[in-house]
Design an enzyme around this catalytic site. Structure first.
Site, PDB file in Angstrom:
ATOM      1  N   TYR A 125      23.126 -28.849  -7.157  1.00  0.00           N
ATOM      2  CA  TYR A 125      22.970 -27.928  -8.279  1.00  0.00           C
ATOM      3  C   TYR A 125      21.488 -27.779  -8.643  1.00  0.00           C
ATOM      4  O   TYR A 125      20.638 -27.761  -7.744  1.00  0.00           O
ATOM      5  CB  TYR A 125      23.803 -28.399  -9.487  1.00  0.00           C
ATOM      6  N   LYS A 128      32.395 -26.463  -0.334  1.00  0.00           N
ATOM      7  CA  LYS A 128      31.512 -25.334  -0.012  1.00  0.00           C
ATOM      8  C   LYS A 128      30.696 -25.615   1.243  1.00  0.00           C
ATOM      9  O   LYS A 128      30.449 -24.717   2.048  1.00  0.00           O
ATOM     10  CB  LYS A 128      30.574 -25.048  -1.187  1.00  0.00           C
ATOM     11  N   SER A 139      33.388 -28.774  -5.297  1.00  0.00           N
ATOM     12  CA  SER A 139      32.281 -28.025  -4.691  1.00  0.00           C
ATOM     13  C   SER A 139      31.861 -28.539  -3.320  1.00  0.00           C
ATOM     14  O   SER A 139      31.192 -27.808  -2.584  1.00  0.00           O
ATOM     15  CB  SER A 139      31.069 -28.126  -5.608  1.00  0.00           C
ATOM     16  N   VAL A 194      32.341 -31.567  -8.891  1.00  0.00           N
ATOM     17  CA  VAL A 194      32.557 -31.959 -10.285  1.00  0.00           C
ATOM     18  C   VAL A 194      33.669 -32.986 -10.499  1.00  0.00           C
ATOM     19  O   VAL A 194      33.823 -33.481 -11.607  1.00  0.00           O
ATOM     20  CB  VAL A 194      32.812 -30.755 -11.224  1.00  0.00           C
ATOM     21  N   TYR A 203      39.604 -19.909  -2.621  1.00  0.00           N
ATOM     22  CA  TYR A 203      38.496 -20.780  -3.035  1.00  0.00           C
ATOM     23  C   TYR A 203      39.000 -21.893  -3.972  1.00  0.00           C
ATOM     24  O   TYR A 203      38.593 -23.053  -3.848  1.00  0.00           O
ATOM     25  CB  TYR A 203      37.419 -19.921  -3.719  1.00  0.00           C
TER      26      TYR A 203
HETATM   27  N1  GLU Z   1      36.307 -25.543  -8.446  1.00  0.00           N
HETATM   28  C1  GLU Z   1      35.110 -25.718  -9.222  1.00  0.00           C
HETATM   29  C2  GLU Z   1      34.658 -24.405  -9.804  1.00  0.00           C
HETATM   30  O1  GLU Z   1      34.654 -23.418  -9.140  1.00  0.00           O
HETATM   31  C3  GLU Z   1      34.060 -26.364  -8.377  1.00  0.00           C
HETATM   32  C4  GLU Z   1      32.839 -26.640  -9.163  1.00  0.00           C
HETATM   33  C5  GLU Z   1      31.979 -27.730  -8.629  1.00  0.00           C
HETATM   34  O2  GLU Z   1      32.456 -28.745  -8.097  1.00  0.00           O
HETATM   35  O3  GLU Z   1      30.761 -27.558  -8.781  1.00  0.00           O
HETATM   36  O4  GLU Z   1      34.296 -24.321 -10.942  1.00  0.00           O
END
Ligand code: GLU
Length: 345
Positions: free
Chosen positions: A260, A85, A82, A278, A208
């Site tokens: 989060y 992002k 994540s 994660v 993504y």
């Molecule tokens: N590739 C993970 C997903 O889309 C990233 C989630 C994360 O790191 O929060 O579920």
């Protein structure tokens, strides 16, 4: 919202880190003080992530003058997940501008889990938050390039410029997530149904998923964070990766959405913009001062590295990074409060 800022020059207000020796000492202390924390669990909803060594722990600070301070497993690669992002968002902001990204994606916390579908429904299909999956998939869809393959190359190249070295794809993690990411595909289809994704939604999810599987180290994250702390200039390579305005906008979004559903607690305790992933990484940015990269795979229930949060909290306090902390203007410069406060106020 109508604001009177268009022709007003952006002035900046930041301080300095303590000297090189003090930063070196505090990075070592952050590592030592947090290495014994063994709470939390390794993510397993992406099958390959469950294979991570839970004991890995790395801490790194990179200053805006390019100085690097590392402790523990700061050179061990892991998938960025994540955290990508934040940097894809910055690249899209740089390409499309403040207004377009604010209106198309949004800048508000949904208050719901990173992979929430109901958050889309509750907001009439508006993704709201570019730091959770719906908003991030909608952001990747806006990436320049014209085709999914070209978009992927723009993403890989852009994140590599933030890191100051070519970042490689972890093919095993990518394949593992690509085989199991039904929920993200559902999110992309739902966004398509609301007209929020103009391109092939499954192709966007593939880009993504790849961006999440790029391999970084805690040191890479610190360099990437230091670039956002340095008005968009990578302090190691000297390259202007994104504009100064884009850094400001990206950090504002991270401050309210980066951890989060724990984003409020993070800001309350640590007082800095950050983004976690994660696989156990967290990048944190002290504007004007530097970036912090941490990595340890055991996560709290929201998906944030347990040791990573501890080490970052220590560094924020010990290095004087919390953007909300102040001392009275005539207090001693070390911030202690036992000095002579004489004089007219
Ligand atoms: N590739 C993970 C997903 O889309 C990233 C989630 C994360 O790191 O929060 O579920």
């Amino acid at each position: 919202m109508e604001l009177d800022t268009q022709d007003v020059e952006q002035r900046v207000s930041t301080g300095a880190l303590p000297g090189w020796d003090a930063v070196e000492e505090h990075v070592a202390a952050a590592y030592e003080r947090s290495r014994g924390a063994t709470g939390g669990v390794v993510a397993d909803y992406i099958p390959e992530l469950a294979a991570a060594d839970p004991d890995l722990f790395g801490v790194c600070v990179v200053e805006t003058d390019g100085a690097v301070h590392a402790a523990g497993d700061a050179a061990v690669p892991f998938s960025i997940q994540s955290i990508s992002k934040a940097f894809v968002y910055a690249l899209v902001c740089d390409a499309l501008g403040h207004e377009v990204v604010r209106d198309r994606i949004g800048v508000n916390n949904t208050g719901l889990a990173f992979n929430s579908v109901i958050a889309i429904e509750l907001n009439d299909g508006h993704p709201m938050n570019p730091m959770v999956n719906a908003g991030a998939i909608a952001t990747t869809a806006l990436m320049p390039g014209g085709s999914p393959e070209a978009q992927w190359h723009v993403v890989q190249d852009g994140l590599s410029r933030f890191a100051g070295r070519p970042l490689e794809l972890d093919e095993v993690v990518y394949a593992s997530e690509a085989a199991t990411n039904h929920r993200n595909r559902a999110i992309a289809r739902l966004l398509e149904s609301y007209g929020r994704v103009d391109v092939d939604p499954l192709a966007v999810v593939d880009v993504y998923t790849r961006q999440c599987a790029l391999l970084v180290t805690a040191e890479d994250l610190a360099v990437m964070g230091a670039t956002l702390a340095d008005g968009g200039v990578n302090p190691v390579t000297g390259e202007q990766v994104v504009s100064q305005e884009v850094c400001r906008d990206t950090l504002a979004v991270l401050a309210s959405t980066g951890l989060y559903e724990r984003s409020g607690e993070w800001l309350f305790e640590i007082g800095l913009p950050g983004k976690s992933g994660v696989a156990g990484g967290i990048v944190t940015v002290a504007p004007g001062k530097g970036g912090i990269g941490v990595f340890s795979p055991r996560l709290d229930p929201a998906g944030n590295s347990v040791r990573g949060q501890r080490a970052t909290a220590y560094l924020s306090r010990a290095l004087g990074l919390n953007i909300f902390a102040s001392a009275a203007h005539d207090a001693p410069p070390d911030g202690s409060t036992d000095g002579d406060r004489g004089g007219a106020r």
